[in-house]
Design a protein around this motif. Structure first.
Motif, mmCIF file in Angstrom:
data_model
loop_
_atom_site.group_PDB
_atom_site.id
_atom_site.type_symbol
_atom_site.label_atom_id
_atom_site.label_comp_id
_atom_site.label_asym_id
_atom_site.label_seq_id
_atom_site.Cartn_x
_atom_site.Cartn_y
_atom_site.Cartn_z
ATOM 1 N N VAL A 365 0.859 -1.186 0.000
ATOM 2 C CA VAL A 365 0.000 0.000 0.000
ATOM 3 C C VAL A 365 0.895 1.235 0.000
ATOM 4 N N THR A 412 -2.060 -8.287 5.232
ATOM 5 C CA THR A 412 -3.134 -7.323 4.945
ATOM 6 C C THR A 412 -3.585 -6.567 6.184
ATOM 7 N N GLU A 413 -3.927 -7.273 7.249
ATOM 8 C CA GLU A 413 -4.464 -6.623 8.441
ATOM 9 C C GLU A 413 -3.448 -5.669 9.070
ATOM 10 N N GLU A 414 -2.220 -6.117 9.175
ATOM 11 C CA GLU A 414 -1.211 -5.282 9.815
ATOM 12 C C GLU A 414 -0.883 -4.059 8.962
ATOM 13 N N GLU A 416 -2.971 -2.463 7.032
ATOM 14 C CA GLU A 416 -4.068 -1.509 7.209
ATOM 15 C C GLU A 416 -3.919 -0.736 8.520
ATOM 16 N N GLN A 417 -3.513 -1.424 9.599
ATOM 17 C CA GLN A 417 -3.307 -0.737 10.869
ATOM 18 C C GLN A 417 -2.173 0.292 10.763
ATOM 19 N N GLN A 419 -1.117 1.744 8.080
ATOM 20 C CA GLN A 419 -1.557 2.831 7.205
ATOM 21 C C GLN A 419 -2.369 3.868 7.986
ATOM 22 N N ALA A 420 -3.260 3.385 8.830
ATOM 23 C CA ALA A 420 -4.096 4.300 9.624
ATOM 24 C C ALA A 420 -3.238 5.138 10.572
ATOM 25 N N GLN A 423 -1.226 7.809 8.548
ATOM 26 C CA GLN A 423 -2.107 8.884 8.086
ATOM 27 C C GLN A 423 -2.466 9.828 9.233
#
Length: 1057
Positions: A365, A412-414, A416-417, A419-420, A423
């Motif tokens: 990502v 995937t899950e890690e 996304e965390q 990334q949040a 940001q």
């Protein structure tokens, strides 16, 4: 002769095998797990000297069948027939060339050599020593004492390497063993003949050994199978297990090229039968898989391919092992996203599922963030990003320099965390951070930074901002300020104010003689620091001492620069005024009177005149006293010193004395001892002259004391004269008009012609002064460094030479002395002027300069390795060649200086070299990294030879490079192509060895087993009431040579000492 026995592992093995043959054969099972008894492992020693031993008793295990231990010192005897002897003169046996040769060999090898002469006049040689020494000595003896013959033996070219052996060890062993010299043709030589040189016997032995090696290789076979690369994974099996099993079963070596090497050829080597069996098995696998397998193609994003491959290709091997399906990946450097699965139809489905699962197990990502925020996102010492990676260790975060994106890679899950969280950090920073960019001329950058970063660090700390000033190499004027919005604006305002001040600054050059620079700077820079503290806004730059420049540069605000310049000029004026120097010639015997008791006189003069007065050392022949200070003070000190001398002179009896503006000249009379008691003592003359001229006090004049006294005695009789009456105040002013007195007149009586001769002799002693016209520009060269040139001329010609002060710029030099000496000095001075003029003309011719423009990328090639190329051009053409410094604006300019003709030739040489470099091309070739070390060779010897042979430059990738297999070849097109072809051939040759070594290491590596130590059964300590011996006990395991008194019976039996 005694020998030293050495128990080697081989002899011990032979000894153990002898024991087994006698006692253990038939009762010891071959199973590895068998544990021997204590008596089997350690048989008892025979009883010492058993005379009554019966013949029928069984022999002990230590009996006659124990193999002898080999000695480390051996002896060899060999014979040289008369017809093969090189030196046949028997008249001086033991003292001729043979003895000398043997002595040299003994010193070089350490072996002992004995010669003896047989009845048939043949030579018997006995060599004693260690095995290596004996073999080397024998080889040298045969080569130097025995006539040599030669023969050739032809064996197939491919067998030569087996004769040479690894690192040439086999060949060396063969030469030592047969005492011959064996020459094997080079690999590029088509000849298959091996030449053997030595004795007839040695040649036959060597020939026999070589043919044996070749015959052994004839039994071996090499088979090359060209099978489609796609089916290689099925032949090798998962993790190469199948090919290892085939190698173990058939006994053949099977070399399959690695997936990275695009070759279809599989190489099988070994015994012919083993090779044939392995070939049949491989062909059967190939045909079976070709018949049963089919393929499907799938598209997967290129970024996900590495997750399918896995570390070192392990994931592909796991899929092959689980499903029997081979996954073919496109090269990483290609843009293809197609993956091919090859296998049996019913297994392709599960394999495809695993491929997709591996591809989706990791996602990538990208988060958008301004590039200037990256370092704030990372945090001080990586605190922010470190906190995220600690919570989510499987997520890889990558910042791309200069780009406004951050890459996140992981599950995937890690991802996304992570990334949040990133940001959220970006959002917070954008609210409380700001930046601004200003264009500032690059010439002001280093002043903004300040010395050791003082200015810029102060701004950063004061306003809590980050200031990025581009490097000089970037040639950019964009300065970026980042941080708190308020701090950014304040820092920007201060930087612009500094720039505005610098735009209004002025640069001024002061001409200051280099000799004053160190004085102005002061010890450890103390004085110049005071000046800089007084004018902090002014930058003062002194030239490098090696440049011999008089320019001191001031830079800063206009008003401050003017003030600083006036201040420095005042300091310089004081230094010049206080650096005036006079040299006063004073008779050596008067120096102690000038110094005075305890230095009282000289100290008083120094204090009252405020000057520095230096007297020559007591052991020196110099009569010069040097006075330094202000001109008026120096002249006052000189007058004080001269007045002391005049007083001392008047206290003695004088015959002839006068004084004018430039010289004091006098004859000093003294009493000579009479030859007899009845004869009255006579008067002897002594002449002396010295200069008092203010203009000539800088240089020492040559004293004429005592040189003319015999001339005067022989010329005439001199009248006695009383001491002249003292003048008023007891001094005679050298500036006052001279009025001859009665005692200043010399009376000469005698014949007219004799009186004329005496007059001429006296007048010849009167010094004269003549002017020599010499250009002002040459004066400093005539004076020389620290006055060495002028002093040498004055001492050589016995004259005084006066050179005018530099500020007068007169083209005349005055020479004072005796007439003959002045004439010689004038000729020497004019000759020196001619030399200097010739040097000036030559210097002007050598100062011819030419500037040429050459692309900076060619500069390293023109300079060459360690400056070899440019040094050769400088030497060949006798020119100076200067390349631009790193900070120069024009990086392409090369300056050549020297004679015009030489400069043109050097320029042509450089232009020709550049033309050749422009024709050169660079090509990349991909070579397996495992072959790089062998291609480079030990200490780069092989690659340097290759570069010299093909006239190219070859560059290998640095460790950790993104393309570890990319090798760059630079040179002319034809030579580059030839070099690349040669490199590819070398790679192919070395890869065979690499794959063979890897395969061999894979199945020859012994399985790791835990060490159990050495175990025996039925040991004495296992009996009831006994315990195992303590190995650390000196009583149970005594040291050799020391006795220990026994305390109690041991399980090992009675101790014997």
């Amino acid at each position: 002769m005694s020998s030293v026995a050495v128990l080697t592992p081989e002899s011990f093995a032979e000894h153990r095998s002898g024991l087994k043959d006698q006692e253990i054969t038939g009762c010891v099972p071959e199973d590895e797990a068998y544990i021997p008894t204590y008596l089997e492992a350690f048989p008892p020693l025979p009883e010492k000297g058993a005379p009554g031993e019966k013949a029928g008793e069984p022999a002990s295990a230590w009996g006659s069948k124990i193999r002898p231990i080999k000695a480390s010192v051996i002896t060899q005897v060999f014979h040289v027939p008369l017809e093969e002897r090189r030196y046949k003169d028997n008249s001086q046996f033991g003292e001729g060339e043979e003895a000398k040769v043997c002595l040299e060999i003994m010193q070089r090898t350490g072996a002992h050599i004995e010669l003896s002469l047989a009845k048939d006049q043949g030579l018997s040689i006995m060599v004693t020593g260690k095995l290596d020494s004996v073999m080397k000595a024998r080889k040298e003896i045969v080569a130097r004492l025995q006539t040599q013959a030669s023969a050739t033996v032809a064996i197939p070219k491919e067998h030569h390497r087996f004769v040479i052996g690894k690192n040439g060890e086999k060949l060396q062993e063969l030469e030592l063993k047969t005492a011959t010299k064996i020459a094997i043709p080079r690999p590029d030589d088509p000849s298959a003949n091996i030449r053997i040189t030595g004795t007839k016997e040695g040649i036959e032995k060597a020939r026999h050994e070589i043919l044996l090696i070749s015959a052994e290789q004839d039994k071996r076979a090499v088979e090359r199978l060209s099978l489609e690369k796609a089916f290689h994974p099925f032949i090798a099996g998962a993790h190469n297990r199948l090919v290892q099993e085939l190698s173990q079963e058939t006994g053949a070596r099977i070399s399959i090229p690695p997936p990275s090497l695009p070759k279809d050829e599989i190489v099988i080597t070994g015994e012919k039968e083993a090779v044939a069996l392995a070939v049949n098995r491989i062909r059967a696998i190939y045909e079976d898989k070709k018949r049963k397998t089919t393929t499907i193609s799938v598209e997967v994003k290129k970024s996900q391919h590495k997750y399918i491959i896995g570390p070192k290709g392990n994931t592909l091997q796991e899929i092959l092992e689980a499903t029997g399906v081979s996954v073919e990946m496109p090269p990483l450097d290609s843009g293809s996203e197609t993956i091919i699965l090859r296998g049996e139809p019913d297994k392709l489905g599960p394999a495809l599922t695993q491929v997709y699962a591996k591809a989706k197990s990791v996602i990538v990502v990208e988060v958008t963030a301004p590039a200037w925020l990256h370092r704030f996102i990372i945090g001080k010492k990586g605190q922010n990003i470190g906190r995220i990676t600690q919570q989510l260790p499987r997520v890889h975060i990558e910042f791309t320099d200069g780009e406004e994106r951050i890459s996140l890679e992981g599950p995937t899950e890690e991802v996304e965390q992570a990334q949040a969280q990133i940001q959220e950090i970006i959002k917070d920073l954008l609210v409380r951070m700001d930046y601004t960019e200003v264009i500032i001329d690059q010439r002001f950058h280093r002043h903004l930074i300040g010395k050791n970063g003082a200015n810029i660090n102060r701004i950063k700390e004061q306003y809590k901002v980050s200031v990025r000033i581009p490097q000089d190499s970037e040639r950019s004027g964009l300065v970026r300020i980042e941080g708190d919005p308020k701090g950014v604006q304040l820092a920007r305002r201060e930087l612009m104010e500094m720039v505005h001040r610098m735009e209004n600054e002025r640069t001024k050059d002061l001409i200051v003689e280099q000799k004053f620079h160190r004085t102005i700077i002061g010890q450890k820079g103390e004085k110049i620091k005071e000046v800089r503290d007084k004018f902090p806004e002014v930058i003062i730059n002194f030239p490098d001492p090696a440049q011999k420049s008089d320019i001191v540069q001031l830079r800063g605000p206009k008003n401050e620069v003017e003030k600083c310049a006036k201040f420095l000029q005042k300091i310089i004026a004081d230094l010049i005024e206080n650096s005036f120097s006079l040299s006063v010639p004073i008779f050596k015997q008067f120096h102690k009177n000038i110094i005075g008791k305890g230095g009282a006189n000289i100290k008083k003069i120094r204090e009252e005149t405020n000057t520095k007065i230096d007297l020559p050392t007591e052991n020196s022949n110099s009569e010069m006293i040097v006075i330094t200070g202000k001109k008026s003070n120096c002249e006052a000190a000189r007058e004080r010193i001269l007045s002391i001398q005049r007083e001392l002179v008047r206290s003695q009896r004088l015959l002839f004395f006068w004084e004018d503006k430039d010289f004091i000249f006098f004859f000093h009379a003294w009493r000579l001892p009479s030859p007899s008691a009845t004869t009255a003592p006579s008067w002897g003359p002594r002449a002396a002259a010295f200069s008092t001229s203010p203009g000539s006090t800088r240089f020492r004049s040559s004293s004429q004391r005592g040189r003319t006294a015999p001339q005067v005695r022989n010329a005439t009789r001199l009248n006695k004269c009383q001491e002249p009456p003292p003048q008023e105040n007891g001094e005679v002013s050298p500036e006052a008009e001279f009025v001859p007195r009665k005692c200043d007149i010399i009376s000469i009586s005698g014949r007219a012609e004799k009186c004329e001769l005496a007059k001429s002799a006296l007048l010849a002693l009167v010094p004269i002064t003549e002017d020599v016209e010499v250009s002002y520009e040459l004066h400093r060269y005539i004076i020389g460094q620290k006055g060495s040139g002028i002093r040498k001329m004055m001492e050589e010609y016995e004259v005084n030479i006066w050179v005018p002060q530099p500020e007068k710029q007169l083209d005349v030099i005055k020479v004072t002395g005796l007439v003959a000496n002045v004439e010689r000095a004038k000729l020497g001075l004019l000759e020196r002027v001619k030399e200097l003029q010739a040097e000036q003309e030559d210097r002007a011719l050598r100062s011819f300069k030419v500037t040429m423009s050459v692309d900076p990328k060619f500069h390293p090639k023109i300079i060459g390795r360690k400056g070899a190329v440019i040094s050769q051009i400088r030497k060949d053409h006798d020119v100076s060649i200067q390349f631009p410094d790193k900070g120069d604006e024009q990086q392409d300019l090369i300056v050549i200086s020297g004679y015009e003709r030489n400069v043109e030739e050097a320029r042509q040489s450089i232009q020709q070299l550049v033309a050749e470099l422009q024709e050169m091309v660079s090509q990349d070739v991909h070579l397996d990294p495992r072959t790089h070390a062998r291609i480079i060779g030990a200490r780069g010897k092989a690659i340097r030879k290759l570069m010299e042979e093909f006239k190219v430059d070859i560059r290998f990738p640095q460790p950790g490079s993104d393309e570890p297999d990319k090798v760059t070849v630079t040179g002319l097109p034809d030579t580059v192509d030839n070099a690349i072809d040669h490199l590819l051939n070398l790679e192919e040759e070395y890869m065979l060895s690499v794959t063979e070594t890897e395969t061999l290491a894979a199945y020859m590596k012994p399985p790791s087993r835990p060490a159990k130590g050495f175990v025996v059964r039925d040991a004495p300590w296992n009996a009831a009431g006994n315990k195992a011996p303590d190995m650390s006990s000196a009583e149970d395991f005594p040291t050799f040579g020391t006795g220990v008194a026994p305390k109690q019976a041991s399980a090992w039996g009675p101790k014997k000492f």
